[in-house]
Design an enzyme around this catalytic site. Structure first.
Site, PDB file in Angstrom:
ATOM      1  N   LYS A 150      -8.381  -4.901  -3.068  1.00  0.00           N
ATOM      2  CA  LYS A 150      -9.142  -5.381  -4.115  1.00  0.00           C
ATOM      3  C   LYS A 150      -8.943  -6.768  -4.345  1.00  0.00           C
ATOM      4  O   LYS A 150      -8.070  -7.628  -4.306  1.00  0.00           O
ATOM      5  CB  LYS A 150      -9.208  -4.617  -5.190  1.00  0.00           C
ATOM      6  CG  LYS A 150     -10.036  -3.124  -4.763  1.00  0.00           C
ATOM      7  CD  LYS A 150     -10.346  -2.307  -6.107  1.00  0.00           C
ATOM      8  CE  LYS A 150     -11.125  -1.330  -5.584  1.00  0.00           C
ATOM      9  NZ  LYS A 150     -11.308  -0.203  -6.584  1.00  0.00           N
ATOM     10  N   ARG A 164      -6.364   6.005  -2.994  1.00  0.00           N
ATOM     11  CA  ARG A 164      -7.798   5.713  -1.972  1.00  0.00           C
ATOM     12  C   ARG A 164      -7.354   4.258  -1.407  1.00  0.00           C
ATOM     13  O   ARG A 164      -7.123   3.246  -2.092  1.00  0.00           O
ATOM     14  CB  ARG A 164      -8.797   5.321  -3.059  1.00  0.00           C
ATOM     15  CG  ARG A 164     -10.279   5.369  -2.158  1.00  0.00           C
ATOM     16  CD  ARG A 164     -11.455   5.401  -3.193  1.00  0.00           C
ATOM     17  NE  ARG A 164     -12.652   5.074  -2.134  1.00  0.00           N
ATOM     18  CZ  ARG A 164     -13.206   4.131  -1.719  1.00  0.00           C
ATOM     19  NH1 ARG A 164     -12.639   2.968  -2.205  1.00  0.00           N
ATOM     20  NH2 ARG A 164     -14.449   4.069  -1.056  1.00  0.00           N
TER      21      ARG A 164
HETATM   22  C1  9MG Z   1     -15.905   3.882  -4.012  1.00  0.00           C
HETATM   23  N1  9MG Z   1     -14.683   3.242  -4.665  1.00  0.00           N
HETATM   24  C2  9MG Z   1     -14.516   1.996  -4.396  1.00  0.00           C
HETATM   25  N2  9MG Z   1     -13.378   1.648  -5.226  1.00  0.00           N
HETATM   26  C3  9MG Z   1     -12.941   2.752  -6.070  1.00  0.00           C
HETATM   27  C4  9MG Z   1     -12.004   3.228  -6.624  1.00  0.00           C
HETATM   28  O1  9MG Z   1     -11.237   2.284  -7.474  1.00  0.00           O
HETATM   29  N3  9MG Z   1     -11.936   4.355  -7.079  1.00  0.00           N
HETATM   30  C5  9MG Z   1     -13.028   5.169  -6.614  1.00  0.00           C
HETATM   31  N4  9MG Z   1     -12.875   6.758  -7.236  1.00  0.00           N
HETATM   32  N5  9MG Z   1     -13.800   5.045  -5.758  1.00  0.00           N
HETATM   33  C6  9MG Z   1     -14.085   3.856  -5.515  1.00  0.00           C
END
Ligand code: 9MG
Length: 259
Positions: free
Chosen positions: A204, A238
């Site tokens: 990110k 994730r």
């Molecule tokens: C779809 N998406 C993109 N970034 C995310 C994040 O940090 N958390 C979750 N739950 N979904 C995300």
């Protein structure tokens, strides 16, 4: 949780997995690398991304969910905020809802209550298209905790079982670098709410802001953040880079439980 973006415009892998065959290959790869959940998304949530119509989103995700469900036994998550997509995805075999809007879109609370699958409630200030322009908090950790507690109450009132709820502070969603840093430093406070915590940190822009590195050069920092999150008790990470992330999770967890 391995990320499978079936979008032409996601910030890291946009355009790579828009066809069922390539999506299935990527899903299988992530399963072999240790993913327990595959998160299938048909609308990019990156800052400034264009909105997609309901039909376009369905066309992108449903054939891919059907293919993965037919070929594997992995848990398939649908990354959406739209009630109709939640329903169609669960009908196609998804058994997890990942909603960056925390079930605030029309009909979403009711859909989730009727579908009886686990739901991730993520915090976001603003909308994906504009969220980075005016991020403001009184105290980011308190504000995000208060928001998530309210959404848990709303879910309870709508008849959603607490055992089906997962919370997520939403790194990068309507947050400046200073907010993301404090949320990471204090992540254990979210774990203390007693619900499973999911975090998405993979490649990110907060990493770009710290290191001044492009998306393709952010793997080691993504792993460092995953380690900090697991150390503080996060339950689901994730990630784009599943094999490396699984190694981090296993290593940190082994140390956490050592006696
Ligand atoms: C779809 N998406 C993109 N970034 C995310 C994040 O940090 N958390 C979750 N739950 N979904 C995300």
């Amino acid at each position: 949780m391995g990320i499978l973006n079936c979008t032409p415009d996601s910030f890291f892998d946009g355009g790579c997995f828009t066809k069922p065959d390539s999506a299935l290959d990527q899903a299988m790869k992530m399963v072999e690398e240790g993913a327990a959940i595959i998160d299938v998304g048909g609308e990019s949530t990156r800052p400034g991304a264009a909105a997609v119509s309901l039909q376009e989103e369905l066309d992108r995700v449903i054939p891919i969910i059907e293919t993965i469900v037919a070929e594997t036994s992995v848990v398939v998550s649908i990354d959406t905020s739209k009630a109709e997509v939640m329903r169609a995805a669960v009908n196609a075999g998804a058994t997890f809802i990942n909603d960056v809007s925390a079930l605030r879109q029309p009909g979403a609370l009711q859909a989730a209550a009727e579908l009886h699958v686990p739901v991730c409630l993520m915090h976001m200030q603003g909308q994906p298209r504009t969220m980075q322009t005016q991020a403001q908090y009184t105290h980011v950790v308190h504000d995000v905790l208060a928001f998530l507690k309210k959404r848990v109450e709303a879910c309870h009132a709508a008849g959603i079982d607490r055992n089906n709820l997962i919370i997520d502070p939403g790194f990068g969603f309507g947050k400046k670098l200073e907010h993301n840093k404090l949320l990471m430093q204090q992540l254990h406070q979210f774990v203390q709410l007693g619900l499973p915590v999911l975090v998405g940190l993979s490649r990110k822009s907060m990493i770009g802001a710290i290191l001044n590195k492009k998306v393709g050069e952010r793997l080691s920092a993504s792993l460092a953040l995953a380690a900090l999150a697991v150390w503080q008790g996060a339950h689901i990470i994730r990630a784009h880079d599943v094999a490396a992330t699984v190694d981090v999770i296993k290593t940190i967890y082994a140390i956490k439980i050592a006696e």
